[in-house]
Design a protein around this motif. Structure first.
Motif, PDB file in Angstrom:
ATOM      1  N   ALA A 147      -7.336  10.240   2.700  1.00  0.00           N
ATOM      2  CA  ALA A 147      -6.339   9.194   2.443  1.00  0.00           C
ATOM      3  C   ALA A 147      -5.537   9.521   1.186  1.00  0.00           C
ATOM      4  O   ALA A 147      -4.315   9.289   1.140  1.00  0.00           O
ATOM      5  N   LEU A 148      -6.202  10.054   0.167  1.00  0.00           N
ATOM      6  CA  LEU A 148      -5.487  10.487  -1.038  1.00  0.00           C
ATOM      7  C   LEU A 148      -4.435  11.526  -0.695  1.00  0.00           C
ATOM      8  O   LEU A 148      -3.282  11.424  -1.146  1.00  0.00           O
ATOM      9  N   PHE A 149      -4.827  12.528   0.081  1.00  0.00           N
ATOM     10  CA  PHE A 149      -3.896  13.598   0.443  1.00  0.00           C
ATOM     11  C   PHE A 149      -2.662  13.026   1.139  1.00  0.00           C
ATOM     12  O   PHE A 149      -1.521  13.376   0.811  1.00  0.00           O
ATOM     13  N   ASN A 150      -2.881  12.117   2.086  1.00  0.00           N
ATOM     14  CA  ASN A 150      -1.753  11.537   2.810  1.00  0.00           C
ATOM     15  C   ASN A 150      -0.899  10.647   1.914  1.00  0.00           C
ATOM     16  O   ASN A 150       0.338  10.632   2.029  1.00  0.00           O
ATOM     17  N   ALA A 151      -1.545   9.926   1.010  1.00  0.00           N
ATOM     18  CA  ALA A 151      -0.789   9.078   0.085  1.00  0.00           C
ATOM     19  C   ALA A 151       0.068   9.919  -0.845  1.00  0.00           C
ATOM     20  O   ALA A 151       1.220   9.560  -1.149  1.00  0.00           O
ATOM     21  N   VAL A 152      -0.469  11.033  -1.316  1.00  0.00           N
ATOM     22  CA  VAL A 152       0.294  11.917  -2.208  1.00  0.00           C
ATOM     23  C   VAL A 152       1.539  12.439  -1.508  1.00  0.00           C
ATOM     24  O   VAL A 152       2.634  12.464  -2.092  1.00  0.00           O
ATOM     25  N   HIS A 153       1.398  12.834  -0.263  1.00  0.00           N
ATOM     26  CA  HIS A 153       2.555  13.421   0.419  1.00  0.00           C
ATOM     27  C   HIS A 153       3.587  12.382   0.838  1.00  0.00           C
ATOM     28  O   HIS A 153       4.725  12.742   1.134  1.00  0.00           O
ATOM     29  N   LYS A 154       3.243  11.130   0.805  1.00  0.00           N
ATOM     30  CA  LYS A 154       4.242  10.084   1.024  1.00  0.00           C
ATOM     31  C   LYS A 154       4.861   9.611  -0.276  1.00  0.00           C
ATOM     32  O   LYS A 154       5.919   8.972  -0.256  1.00  0.00           O
ATOM     33  N   ASN A 155       4.201   9.917  -1.406  1.00  0.00           N
ATOM     34  CA  ASN A 155       4.647   9.388  -2.702  1.00  0.00           C
ATOM     35  C   ASN A 155       4.464  10.456  -3.776  1.00  0.00           C
ATOM     36  O   ASN A 155       3.774  10.252  -4.781  1.00  0.00           O
ATOM     37  N   LYS A 156       5.066  11.623  -3.574  1.00  0.00           N
ATOM     38  CA  LYS A 156       4.793  12.785  -4.428  1.00  0.00           C
ATOM     39  C   LYS A 156       5.072  12.504  -5.899  1.00  0.00           C
ATOM     40  O   LYS A 156       4.202  12.681  -6.755  1.00  0.00           O
ATOM     41  N   ASP A 157       6.264  12.091  -6.203  1.00  0.00           N
ATOM     42  CA  ASP A 157       6.633  11.902  -7.608  1.00  0.00           C
ATOM     43  C   ASP A 157       5.849  10.767  -8.248  1.00  0.00           C
ATOM     44  O   ASP A 157       5.401  10.877  -9.400  1.00  0.00           O
ATOM     45  N   LEU A 158       5.681   9.674  -7.516  1.00  0.00           N
ATOM     46  CA  LEU A 158       4.993   8.511  -8.080  1.00  0.00           C
ATOM     47  C   LEU A 158       3.563   8.864  -8.473  1.00  0.00           C
ATOM     48  O   LEU A 158       3.123   8.581  -9.593  1.00  0.00           O
ATOM     49  N   ILE A 159       2.805   9.480  -7.544  1.00  0.00           N
ATOM     50  CA  ILE A 159       1.404   9.763  -7.835  1.00  0.00           C
ATOM     51  C   ILE A 159       1.257  10.896  -8.840  1.00  0.00           C
ATOM     52  O   ILE A 159       0.378  10.860  -9.705  1.00  0.00           O
ATOM     53  N   SER A 181       0.830  -1.207   0.000  1.00  0.00           N
ATOM     54  CA  SER A 181       0.000   0.000   0.000  1.00  0.00           C
ATOM     55  C   SER A 181       0.867   1.260   0.000  1.00  0.00           C
ATOM     56  O   SER A 181       1.958   1.295   0.596  1.00  0.00           O
ATOM     57  N   LEU A 182       0.388   2.280  -0.689  1.00  0.00           N
ATOM     58  CA  LEU A 182       1.071   3.577  -0.713  1.00  0.00           C
ATOM     59  C   LEU A 182       0.828   4.356   0.569  1.00  0.00           C
ATOM     60  O   LEU A 182       1.637   5.193   0.959  1.00  0.00           O
ATOM     61  N   TYR A 183      -0.309   4.083   1.193  1.00  0.00           N
ATOM     62  CA  TYR A 183      -0.651   4.716   2.472  1.00  0.00           C
ATOM     63  C   TYR A 183      -1.649   3.824   3.183  1.00  0.00           C
ATOM     64  O   TYR A 183      -2.531   3.232   2.555  1.00  0.00           O
ATOM     65  N   SER A 184      -1.519   3.719   4.490  1.00  0.00           N
ATOM     66  CA  SER A 184      -2.486   2.964   5.277  1.00  0.00           C
ATOM     67  C   SER A 184      -2.723   3.673   6.602  1.00  0.00           C
ATOM     68  O   SER A 184      -1.832   4.335   7.138  1.00  0.00           O
ATOM     69  N   GLU A 185      -3.937   3.542   7.081  1.00  0.00           N
ATOM     70  CA  GLU A 185      -4.307   4.142   8.367  1.00  0.00           C
ATOM     71  C   GLU A 185      -5.265   3.195   9.075  1.00  0.00           C
ATOM     72  O   GLU A 185      -6.228   2.711   8.473  1.00  0.00           O
ATOM     73  N   GLN A 186      -4.990   2.930  10.343  1.00  0.00           N
ATOM     74  CA  GLN A 186      -5.856   2.027  11.080  1.00  0.00           C
ATOM     75  C   GLN A 186      -7.118   2.745  11.509  1.00  0.00           C
ATOM     76  O   GLN A 186      -7.095   3.876  12.004  1.00  0.00           O
ATOM     77  N   LEU A 187      -8.246   2.087  11.279  1.00  0.00           N
ATOM     78  CA  LEU A 187      -9.550   2.576  11.683  1.00  0.00           C
ATOM     79  C   LEU A 187     -10.176   1.557  12.621  1.00  0.00           C
ATOM     80  O   LEU A 187      -9.712   0.412  12.704  1.00  0.00           O
ATOM     81  N   PRO A 188     -11.229   1.935  13.325  1.00  0.00           N
ATOM     82  CA  PRO A 188     -11.929   0.916  14.118  1.00  0.00           C
ATOM     83  C   PRO A 188     -12.406  -0.235  13.233  1.00  0.00           C
ATOM     84  O   PRO A 188     -13.136  -0.023  12.266  1.00  0.00           O
TER      85      PRO A 188
END
Length: 275
Positions: free
Chosen positions: A257-269, A229-236
């Protein structure tokens, strides 16, 4: 149509925007996202001509907004995050100010104020922060501008008011208008904003429709954590994860989640969505 080309702006020696290039099309409600300090408010004030770019250009239907041509300004309105509590009634404010926008409708203003549950004969400096914000939002929509820029419009609004605002934007904006809404409260607006712009100081990381995003990325809700995964966040009860869309099945875009994924993978996304 709005064309932004190689835009740069700084406050003194402190750069805020650099190399910003993008096109904003008619008939869209853009959600403008970005971390604190990347220049979202600055971009909006440049778009409405309150600031002049250091370099680069902004073209709105052939007009440079900083030249403040009345032919453009009568079709443009900007709602800042902080609005002024004037010592006059909302009705008088609308009557006196609406003359500058040829398409302004007092009947529409009063209709939206009623839907927003704000009394038009109340003095604006006696209103709560939420009532005051709703007054300015009602006026902006009643001007019926082709270009409407709003900075954090849901700040100060309670939950019912946010719903009223979304309904008013959907109901009272023209099909050919271009709306840009800067927000940190993406959940307040996720049902009306499309496309999504994610701004970075040096670049526009995303300027894409939800359809395009969903064709390239998968938003997975489940109990299994995917290592790829490019980004993951635990939820209930499980996780929200963002993965590359490898099977062509589109899922609902989770904008946070998109926003957080972009900032972890700027060039890729960025490269993925520019394909």
């Amino acid at each position: 149509m709005i064309k932004i080309n190689d835009l740069a702006f700084s406050y003194g020696s402190e750069p805020v925007l650099k190399n910003i290039t993008m096109t904003l099309e008619e008939g869209r409600i853009y959600g403008l996202l970005g971390e604190n300090g990347v220049g979202k408010t600055t971009l909006l004030t440049l778009l409405c001509g309150l600031k002049k770019p250091n370099t680069g250009s902004i073209d709105i239907d052939g007009y440079d907004p900083f030249k403040r041509d009345p032919n453009l300004y009568k079709e443009l309105y900007y709602v800042p995050d902080e609005v002024s509590p004037l010592h006059q009634t909302a009705r008088l404010f609308a009557k006196n100010t609406g003359v500058f926008w040829p398409n302004f409708s007092m009947d529409l203003f009063l209709t939206i104020m009623k839907e927003m549950e704000v009394e038009p004969d109340k003095k604006m400096d006696a209103m709560s922060a939420g009532q005051l914000k709703k007054t300015y939002l009602s006026f902006a929509l009643a001007c019926k501008p082709r270009y409407l820029f709003m900075d954090e419009p849901t700040n100060g609004l309670d939950i019912p008011s946010k719903s009223q605002f979304r309904a008013a934007v959907s109901r009272y904006t023209a099909e050919d208008s271009t709306i840009v809404i800067s927000t940190h409260q993406v959940r307040d607006l996720e049902n009306i904003i499309d496309p999504i712009i994610i701004l970075d100081k040096q670049d526009v990381l995303v300027n894409a429709s939800l359809e395009k995003i969903a064709s390239k990325l998968t938003f997975d809700y489940g109990i299994t954590l995917h290592p790829e995964s490019l980004y993951s966040e635990q939820l209930p009860g499980g996780f929200i994860q963002v993965l590359l869309n490898t099977d062509g099945q589109e899922t609902k875009v989770n904008i946070e989640a998109l926003f957080n994924a972009v900032h972890k993978n700027k060039d890729l996304i960025k490269n993925l969505l520019n394909e």
